[in-house]
Write a protein that holds these residues in place. Structure first.
Motif, PDB file in Angstrom:
ATOM      1  N   ASP A  23      30.750  43.649  33.903  1.00 39.77           N
ATOM      2  CA  ASP A  23      31.551  42.610  34.550  1.00 39.77           C
ATOM      3  C   ASP A  23      32.441  43.235  35.615  1.00 39.77           C
ATOM      4  N   VAL A  24      33.400  42.467  36.091  1.00 34.08           N
ATOM      5  CA  VAL A  24      34.258  42.912  37.196  1.00 34.08           C
ATOM      6  C   VAL A  24      34.998  44.215  36.854  1.00 34.08           C
ATOM      7  N   TYR A  25      35.226  44.455  35.567  1.00 33.89           N
ATOM      8  CA  TYR A  25      35.946  45.657  35.157  1.00 33.89           C
ATOM      9  C   TYR A  25      35.022  46.860  35.029  1.00 33.89           C
ATOM     10  N   SER A  57      28.099  38.178  38.170  1.00 32.82           N
ATOM     11  CA  SER A  57      27.672  38.373  39.558  1.00 32.82           C
ATOM     12  C   SER A  57      28.134  39.719  40.116  1.00 32.82           C
TER      13      SER A  57
ATOM     14  N   PRO B  12      41.157  43.249  36.576  1.00 32.97           N
ATOM     15  CA  PRO B  12      39.788  43.075  36.071  1.00 32.97           C
ATOM     16  C   PRO B  12      39.656  43.217  34.558  1.00 32.97           C
ATOM     17  N   GLU B  13      40.469  44.116  33.956  1.00 33.81           N
ATOM     18  CA  GLU B  13      40.312  44.363  32.519  1.00 33.81           C
ATOM     19  C   GLU B  13      40.665  43.164  31.646  1.00 33.81           C
ATOM     20  N   VAL B  15      39.777  39.991  32.361  1.00 33.61           N
ATOM     21  CA  VAL B  15      38.807  38.896  32.515  1.00 33.61           C
ATOM     22  C   VAL B  15      38.000  38.719  31.232  1.00 33.61           C
ATOM     23  N   ARG B  16      37.700  39.825  30.571  1.00 31.50           N
ATOM     24  CA  ARG B  16      36.938  39.747  29.323  1.00 31.50           C
ATOM     25  C   ARG B  16      37.713  38.943  28.266  1.00 31.50           C
ATOM     26  N   GLY B  44      34.093  33.573  33.332  1.00 27.26           N
ATOM     27  CA  GLY B  44      34.194  34.959  33.798  1.00 27.26           C
ATOM     28  C   GLY B  44      34.102  35.030  35.314  1.00 27.26           C
ATOM     29  N   GLU B  45      33.161  34.278  35.875  1.00 28.34           N
ATOM     30  CA  GLU B  45      32.997  34.266  37.333  1.00 28.34           C
ATOM     31  C   GLU B  45      34.251  33.710  38.008  1.00 28.34           C
ATOM     32  N   SER B  48      37.054  36.267  37.661  1.00 25.17           N
ATOM     33  CA  SER B  48      36.818  37.453  38.506  1.00 25.17           C
ATOM     34  C   SER B  48      37.166  37.128  39.949  1.00 25.17           C
ATOM     35  N   GLU B 105      31.388  38.882  47.021  1.00 20.21           N
ATOM     36  CA  GLU B 105      31.218  38.798  45.582  1.00 20.21           C
ATOM     37  C   GLU B 105      31.792  37.502  45.046  1.00 20.21           C
ATOM     38  N   GLY B 109      29.949  34.574  43.060  1.00 19.31           N
ATOM     39  CA  GLY B 109      30.488  34.006  41.826  1.00 19.31           C
ATOM     40  C   GLY B 109      30.463  32.490  41.867  1.00 19.31           C
TER      41      GLY B 109
END
Lengths: 113, 145
Positions: A23-25, A57, B12-13, B15-16, B44-45, B48, B105, B109
């Motif tokens: 993913d993004v990370y 994506s 980013p970390e 988003v999960r 998630g998209e 992000s 990106e 998304g």
């Protein structure tokens, strides 16, 4: 779960085994790995995504970037994947037409087209 | 208020975490198991993209996620504080390539979200953007006579 990466060589192919979530990370780690391989002269890559639980994506972008890099050296980037949940995003984005997608590493290694 | 609200630093970390929470609340709301993967991917998209917009804009504010359980639908709203593209597009050029790449990106998304979710609405104004998505929840199983 984080991303796991390992590489091995079979003939002229380099297998990149990916596990966890892309993913993004975590995608930047995969990008670094692909760039490093190409810089070191590995131009025929097989990305084994059997152990991947999630792909977004950002991950697709990294794979497309990898494909662009190997193609610049007349190389190839093949994917191994047979789980529907991950294939779906390739289908939505039309990338099934861009990447050769195989059911097993053996199939990808044997492929020559 | 929404059933569950989440605000996280635009990193980013996190988003999960948003994906996991959204999937858990969607499951509880009765969204079909087969659709949960789509919910996870779509949220998630959206997150992000919001994280990318905040990073590009140098915004220190959090990304907002609202998970809303109605009678027949489960909705997710992801809000960012990045002003409308018309204002920010010109400034992108000054910082060079990476900004353009991450914009691409973000577009990818959005493309994935619209391919994935039937009911999706993307709006933005001078204060920020909002992505609204919703899924039907499964009806309660009929009680046997």
């Amino acid at each position: 779960m984080d991303l796991s990466l390992s590489t091995r060589t079979v003939g002229d192919r380099t297998i990149v085994e990916v596990g966890g979530e892309i993913d993004v990370y975590t995608a930047p780690k995969l990008r670094e790995q692909l760039v490093e391989l190409v810089n070191d002269g590995s131009f025929h890559l097989v990305v084994d995504m059997e152990g991947v639980d999630f792909l977004d994506s950002t991950g697709l972008g990294v794979l497309v970037g990898g494909l662009k890099r190997v193609r610049a050296h007349e190389g190839s980037l093949r994917l191994v994947r047979n789980q529907e949940r991950i294939l779906k995003i390739f289908r939505i984005t039309g990338l099934t037409k861009v990447f050769p997608i195989h059911n097993s590493v053996d199939e990808a290694v044997a492929a020559t087209d | 208020m929404a059933t569950v609200e989440l605000r996280f630093s635009a990193l980013p970390e996190h988003v999960r975490t948003a994906r996991l929470v959204a999937a858990a609340v969607a499951r509880r709301a009765g969204v079909d198991e087969a659709v949960l993967d789509e919910v996870r991917l779509a949220v998630g998209e959206a997150c992000s993209r919001a994280v990318g917009l905040h990073a590009n804009g140098g915004l220190g504010t959090p990304v907002r996620v609202a998970l809303i359980e109605d009678e027949k639908r489960f909705s997710i709203e992801v809000g960012d504080d990045a002003p409308t593209a018309s204002g920010s597009e010109g400034s992108g050029g000054a910082s060079g390539g990476p900004v353009a790449e991450s914009d691409e990106e973000g577009d990818m998304g959005l493309a994935v979200i619209s391919g994935l979710v039937d009911d999706v609405e993307v709006t933005s104004d001078e204060k920020g953007g909002l992505i609204r998505m919703s899924w039907p929840t499964a009806p309660e199983p009929a009680t046997l006579p």
